[in-house]
Scaffold this active site. Structure first.
Site, short mmCIF file in Angstrom:
data_model
loop_
_atom_site.label_atom_id
_atom_site.label_comp_id
_atom_site.label_asym_id
_atom_site.label_seq_id
_atom_site.Cartn_x
_atom_site.Cartn_y
_atom_site.Cartn_z
N SER A 1 63.11 65.80 78.40
CA SER A 1 63.98 64.83 77.72
C SER A 1 65.41 65.31 77.52
CB SER A 1 63.36 64.42 76.38
OG SER A 1 62.12 63.79 76.58
N HIS B 1 59.66 61.59 59.51
CA HIS B 1 60.81 62.49 59.65
C HIS B 1 60.88 63.46 58.47
CE1 HIS B 1 62.12 60.39 63.15
NE2 HIS B 1 62.41 59.27 62.52
N LEU C 1 66.81 86.09 62.81
CA LEU C 1 66.61 84.94 63.68
C LEU C 1 67.87 84.08 63.75
CD1 LEU C 1 64.61 82.90 65.18
CD2 LEU C 1 64.34 81.84 62.93
N ASP D 1 58.60 66.34 68.55
CA ASP D 1 58.33 64.93 68.82
C ASP D 1 57.09 64.44 68.07
OD1 ASP D 1 58.85 62.50 70.00
OD2 ASP D 1 57.82 62.97 71.87
#
Length: 257
Positions: A211, A52, A146, A35
């Site tokens: 959220s 972004h 991962l 965020d």
């Protein structure tokens, strides 16, 4: 490759912080609410799109950091089911940025044994973007390092409803007996099926809420919040979050050992 060449020169501080972690107490599954991209850009007099774009650079470094210390699962919140409410120009930019990320990063992830999985209702994405998603997942499907889950058109409540609907459909045709429905069955029908629950949830940007992110998976997650906006989040911040996790007394409803 990332383990060997990660953090040269100016990144030595991040590497030192990661190296100082107790490798025996690492979280298996880390989730991140990325965020603050827009706020980062606004503070600098830049358009939200610049935030972004910078956020993708931060994600790249955190994926490297998580891979370097052998975190097994990293789930990041890229675009929620609620984000469609944003201006169409921003939504279009985010979709193009996601497409660019798939093209530009997939080869490097593949070289570094990272498995990519997109979690969310991808059927709402454009046909071309859906093809990119499936291609990226297929290309990395055999990787054993991962697992990077990227939440796109993801909502926690929506995910649970989808899982319940799938189980109800199986029950309706006799494949499942209602009395056999349990937590494991629900878990196995989520987007993150057969992955472990979240151990550590990180949120940047200063807000202290989850959220609608991984509601089921975060039932016993340790929470870690920072005022830093996502584009400013560095590997040493990631290390600080993991270090905090390592000090927590995880009782899961029981008593301290």
């Amino acid at each position: 490759m990332w383990k060997k060449f990660l953090y040269k020169n100016e990144k030595n501080e991040g590497k030192a912080a990661l190296d100082n972690l107790d490798k025996a107490l690492l979280p298996v599954h880390v989730a991140v609410i990325m965020d603050g991209n827009g706020r980062w850009a606004k503070k600098r007099g830049l358009p939200r799109t610049a935030g972004h774009k910078k956020g993708v650079d931060a994600l790249r470094e955190i994926v490297k950091a998580a891979s370097a210390i052998d975190i097994k699962y990293l789930t990041v919140y890229a675009f929620s089911t609620e984000n469609w409410k944003r201006p169409i120009t921003e939504v279009d930019f985010l979709m193009k940025l996601f497409s660019y990320y798939l093209d530009s990063e997939i080869e490097e992830m593949n070289k570094n044994n990272v498995r990519l999985k997109v979690v969310g209702y991808v059927e709402k994405l454009s046909e071309n973007l859906q093809k990119q998603v499936h291609n990226a997942e297929d290309r990395t499907a055999e990787n054993t390092g991962l697992t990077l889950n990227v939440g796109v058109n993801y909502g926690g409540r929506d995910e649970i409803v989808m899982a319940v609907r799938k189980i109800a459909q199986m029950a309706a045709v006799g494949k499942v007996d209602a009395s056999a429905v349990d937590e494991q069955m629900v878990d196995n029908n989520l987007y993150t099926a057969y992955q472990p629950p979240v151990d550590l949830l990180i949120r940047t940007g200063g807000d202290m809420r989850i959220s609608n992110f991984l509601l089921w998976q975060c039932a016993y997650a340790e929470l870690w919040f920072t005022e830093k906006n996502w584009p400013d989040f560095q590997p040493d911040d990631f290390a600080a979050a993991v270090q905090s996790y390592q000090t927590r007394d995880r009782r899961f409803g029981g008593l301290s050992k």
